[in-house]
Design a protein around this motif. Structure first.
Motif, short mmCIF file in Angstrom:
data_model
loop_
_atom_site.label_atom_id
_atom_site.label_comp_id
_atom_site.label_asym_id
_atom_site.label_seq_id
_atom_site.Cartn_x
_atom_site.Cartn_y
_atom_site.Cartn_z
N CYS A 199 0.98 -1.09 0.25
CA CYS A 199 -0.30 -0.15 0.52
C CYS A 199 0.89 0.91 -0.02
O CYS A 199 0.50 2.22 -0.86
N ARG A 200 1.77 1.02 0.28
CA ARG A 200 2.93 2.53 1.16
C ARG A 200 3.30 2.79 -0.42
O ARG A 200 3.51 3.43 -0.53
N LEU A 248 -5.95 8.54 -4.19
CA LEU A 248 -4.69 8.80 -3.44
C LEU A 248 -5.27 8.89 -2.35
O LEU A 248 -4.46 8.46 -1.34
N GLY A 249 -6.00 9.56 -1.44
CA GLY A 249 -6.44 9.89 -0.24
C GLY A 249 -6.60 8.75 0.30
O GLY A 249 -6.19 8.33 1.54
N GLY A 250 -7.19 7.44 -0.35
CA GLY A 250 -7.40 6.53 0.30
C GLY A 250 -6.20 5.65 0.22
O GLY A 250 -6.16 4.25 1.18
N CYS A 251 -5.87 5.63 -0.75
CA CYS A 251 -3.95 4.87 -0.42
C CYS A 251 -3.07 4.72 0.59
O CYS A 251 -2.97 4.36 0.93
N ILE A 252 -3.72 6.19 0.86
CA ILE A 252 -2.84 7.27 1.60
C ILE A 252 -3.12 5.99 3.09
O ILE A 252 -2.37 5.88 3.66
N LEU A 253 -4.39 6.41 2.64
CA LEU A 253 -5.30 5.46 4.29
C LEU A 253 -4.83 4.73 4.89
O LEU A 253 -4.53 3.66 5.86
N GLN A 254 -4.44 3.17 3.29
CA GLN A 254 -4.85 2.28 3.85
C GLN A 254 -2.81 1.73 3.70
O GLN A 254 -2.62 0.60 4.39
N ALA A 255 -1.88 2.88 3.60
CA ALA A 255 -0.67 2.65 3.60
C ALA A 255 -0.51 3.00 5.13
O ALA A 255 0.20 2.72 5.67
N MET A 265 2.08 13.97 1.52
CA MET A 265 1.41 14.04 0.87
C MET A 265 0.46 14.72 0.53
O MET A 265 0.51 15.25 -0.70
N VAL A 266 -0.27 15.45 1.26
CA VAL A 266 -1.04 15.90 1.19
C VAL A 266 -0.94 17.25 0.66
O VAL A 266 -1.26 17.77 -0.56
#
Length: 355
Positions: A199-200, A248-255, A265-266
């Motif tokens: 995920c990261r 992208l925010g969903g990917c960052i959350l899962q990371a 990143m935001v």
């Protein structure tokens, strides 16, 4: 395991490349450009009014970008929107459809238009499909980065874990090998750790691909003096940044990053397009978006970005979810996710009418 230094290096390299475009394109042309390649005057070209619209665009795009990418992150405390819930999967599928359409319906056609422009010589630009060539190898390169990054992070993780398991017993260093997960000795990780690292990597590579196109579209908007094209483009970009940011925010959350990495990143996602607009405004006197040098650089970067986005959307975002146990075990949820993908991709495709 974050990559702030590499990310910053990438940004500076990209900005330097773009900054060289105006210098190259400003060189005198002894033969003179074709009539259709000169900057038009009159008509819908109003520099002062266009500047006002561009200032509005900077703040509008910045705000919508921040809302889009922050929504999944700040909803961490909302149980219904946690990554293991069905609603999160459906929203992520919708955002993944937006990213997929961005690559196919926006970035790839922009590259085709640039590299097939009448302002470029027939050979080699009209004689060979450079856009699809660069997009293809960009996808392959993304696969390489994906693979090598996973290998690097796995080795780095195991090395850190072994160091943490070292302790002092009777004033001597003793490695507690029995305390280290057996999977680490074989070069692999536990399923949970491997998924987290995956995920990261996905979040970082996806952000790089999004940012490449964001800089280009911001630069083009900032250099334009045509209010008739700026107005619909601003609305389309706000929609684009909102839902692309959600993906992208969903990917960052899962990371599951730390707060500092999340903030970085935001910031980079939200500020890149406004920065490109400001850069375009500052260079509008020397930058010509239909000069040969600008068309070549922008066309090649767009093609590379398209290949990356298409790969990420299909391979890293959609395929793992649809082929995973959660959707494979729930046909109803799978149908809803397909509907979400079609709606996201369809909505972004409609935006191609204006941008």
């Amino acid at each position: 395991m974050a990559i702030p230094n590499k990310l910053v290096t990438f940004f500076f390299t990209l900005f330097i490349v773009i900054l060289t475009v105006p210098t190259i394109s400003a060189e005198p042309n002894t033969t003179g450009p074709p009539a259709e390649c000169t900057r038009p005057v009159g008509g819908c070209h109003n520099k002062s009014y266009a500047l006002k619209l561009k200032i509005v665009a900077i703040f509008a795009i910045l705000i919508t970008s921040m809302i889009g990418i922050c929504l999944p992150i700040i909803t961490r405390a909302v149980p219904a929107l946690s990554p293991d819930r069905n609603l999160f999967v459906v929203v992520k599928a919708f955002a993944s459809g937006v990213i997929l359409a961005t690559g196919y319906m926006h970035v790839l056609p922009d590259s085709l238009d640039a590299l097939k422009s009448e302002c470029l010589p027939d050979k080699p630009w009209h004689a060979y499909p450079f856009t699809t060539l660069v997009a293809m190898f960009s996808a392959v390169l993304t696969l390489m980065v994906d693979s090598f990054a996973m290998s690097f992070f796995k080795k780095h993780y195991c090395k850190e874990l072994e160091q943490q398991k070292t302790t002092k017993v009777n004033n001597e260093n003793v490695e507690l090998q029995s305390a280290i997960p057996h999977s680490c000795h074989g070069g692999a990780l536990k399923e949970f750790d491997s998924t987290l690292l995956r995920c990261r990597v996905v979040a970082q590579v996806l952000e790089l691909g999004i940012i490449v196109h964001s800089v280009i579209i911001g630069l083009s908007l900032g250099a334009s003096d045509n209010p008739c094209t700026i107005r619909p483009l601003v609305a389309a970009l706000c929609f684009h940044q909102m839902f692309e940011g959600m993906g992208l925010g969903g990917c960052i959350l899962q990371a599951n990053y730390r707060a500092k990495t999340n903030a970085m990143m935001v910031f980079f996602f939200s500020a890149t397009t406004p920065f490109g607009i400001m850069l375009g405004i500052g260079l509008s006197s020397v930058y010509t978006d239909n000069s040969p040098a600008a068309l070549i650089v922008v066309g090649l970067l767009d093609a590379a970005s398209a290949g990356l986005l298409n790969y990420m959307a299909l391979v890293d975002l959609l395929a793992p979810d649809f082929m995973g146990d959660k959707l494979q075990g729930d046909m109803k949820l799978q149908v809803w996710c397909y509907v979400a993908v079609v709606l996201g991709a369809g909505g972004m495709s409609v935006m191609a009418i204006w941008a």
